[in-house]
Scaffold this active site. Structure first.
Site, PDB file in Angstrom:
ATOM      1  CG  MET A 140      -0.322   0.138   2.552  1.00 19.20           C
ATOM      2  SD  MET A 140      -1.589   0.315   3.838  1.00 19.20           S
ATOM      3  CE  MET A 140      -2.434   1.809   3.250  1.00 19.20           C
ATOM      4  CB  CYS A 141       1.249   4.015   1.171  1.00 17.86           C
ATOM      5  SG  CYS A 141       1.572   5.759   1.490  1.00 17.86           S
TER       6      CYS A 141
END
Length: 439
Positions: A356-357
């Site tokens: 993620m991110c």
């Protein structure tokens, strides 16, 4: 000799009326002496604007509530001191998360804080209640008219027992509402502010609570500035949704074994939420440091302690390997040949992996781990994805791959993982217990 109060200092230019400015000529205000005074003023005011915040932690503190508060307030520029109320700096928070504090609470008695914020968790909140030093600090905060706040069990167990909610509206975790009602006017809002006192309900309201603390300290404009890049959702309390393509069943024996690597520069909020939620769902989560030490310094300077070093972790097989974000952490992951090889082996074995991110763009994409897959990432990094066609979704599952956007999507990301391993009812049960989803 008189002391100059810089908080009330005004730039030299503002003392001069428009007609005087016209007479003097604008060139006056470009002279070295005036420019220097205004530079000094700007520097002083920037320093004066730094807000000192105390976040105590204890054995049994809810790590998600503590770390989200610290992370978000530091994003706003607050000078946050994480203080252990135990005899040592390292505390054993709930769900097996270890946090290393910046100081002991005894080191904080002479500091004037602009805000004191108590995370919840049991027995952490009860330890706060019994800590006379912390009680004295928060009572002085109240006497001086400065803000104080608490979330989850802490409003009832600590603030209420100290008599600091008398005559105020406050909220807390549902199972402590009866206790709270004898000490305050109890309400069931996700976040409740009454004057300079702020309270909130639980882990699933922690991000809303932290942003409300920024508004309390700095104002609405600052709160909006910080909350934007967090990628927060607007429909707080609603059921989560996600985009799924090419659905496959995620298999496991017994309970799913999940590897969560961390590194210096890892986004602490994302790492802790993933660990916290998945351990609540009864997954076996192994937290592995890709550094040479178990203790890592995360992106907002929170010190976390891994369970093992990566060298030890790679000797096992996992039902899922999932990477939190954070720019420095993602770069450390990408540079770790051992971790990248483990991820490639995971993909080749048709086993789930996720990120993620910053990590989808900086780790998975450069190493060919998104080939033929739809994914999302932090908004500013989606242009690095070879196929960003589904990147607007908060969580994307494509077969055995799961990706997500940023700190404010982490709860949904972790709950989707729980749903894929178990089922939606199990994930919603966890979400409701955490108060991320309303009952």
């Amino acid at each position: 000799m008189a002391t100059l109060n810089f908080r009330h200092l005004t730039p030299l230019v503002s003392y001069i009326s428009p007609p005087q400015k016209s007479l003097l000529g604008s060139s006056y205000f470009r002279t070295p002496s005036v420019r220097r005074i205004n530079r000094i003023y700007t520097s002083i005011m920037a320093s004066a604007a730094d807000k000192k915040v105390l976040v105590p932690v204890a054995n049994g503190t809810e790590p998600l509530e503590a770390v989200v508060t610290i992370d978000v307030l530091r994003r706003a520029g607050a000078d946050v001191t994480v203080a252990s109320v135990e005899k040592q700096l390292c505390v054993d928070a709930c769900h097996g998360v270890k946090i290393v504090a910046d100081a002991l609470i005894s080191d904080c008695t002479d500091t004037v804080f602009d805000l004191v914020s108590l995370p919840g968790g049991m027995p952490g909140a009860a330890t706060f209640k019994d800590c006379k030093t912390l009680e004295s600090i928060v009572k002085k905060q109240a006497v001086d008219g400065r803000p104080y706040a608490a979330i989850c069990a802490a409003p009832a167990v600590a603030l209420g027992s100290w008599g600091l909610l008398k005559g105020l509206k406050a909220t807390c975790y549902p199972s402590f509402m009866n206790e709270l009602s004898s000490a305050a006017s109890a309400v069931e809002y996700r976040v409740q502010q009454d004057g300079k006192v702020l309270t909130s309900r639980g882990p699933g309201t922690a991000l809303e609570y932290a942003v409300a603390l920024i508004e309390l300290l700095y104002g609405k404009e600052k709160a909006e500035e910080i909350s934007g890049p967090l990628v927060m959702r607007s429909n707080h309390g609603a059921e989560y949704t996600f985009k799924e393509l090419n659905p496959v069943k995620w298999e496991f024996d017994g309970s799913p074994k999940i590897l969560v690597p961390i590194a210096n520069g890892t986004e602490e909020m994302e790492a802790v939420i993933i660990i916290d939620v998945l351990r609540r769902a009864k997954a076996e989560v192994v937290v592995a440091s890709v550094e040479g030490t178990l203790e890592i310094l995360a992106s907002r300077k929170v010190k976390l302690v891994a369970d093992v070093l990566l060298d030890e972790a790679i000797n096992s097989s996992y039902d899922l390997i999932v990477l939190p974000g954070g720019l420095g952490g993602a770069q450390a992951f990408a540079n770790s040949e051992k971790l990248v090889n483990l991820l490639k082996k995971q993909r080749e074995s048709n086993k789930p992996y996720g990120a993620m991110c910053a990590s989808p763009a900086l780790v998975l994409e450069p190493h060919g781990l998104l080939k033929g897959k739809k994914a999302t990432a932090f908004p500013a990094m989606c242009n690095k994805l070879s196929d960003p066609s589904e990147a607007e979704n908060r969580v994307v599952v494509d077969g055995n791959l799961v990706t997500s956007r940023g700190p404010g999507t982490t709860m949904e990301f972790a709950l989707v993982i729980a749903e894929k391993f178990f089922d939606r009812s199990k994930a919603l049960e966890v979400a409701k217990t955490m108060l991320f989803v309303q009952h």
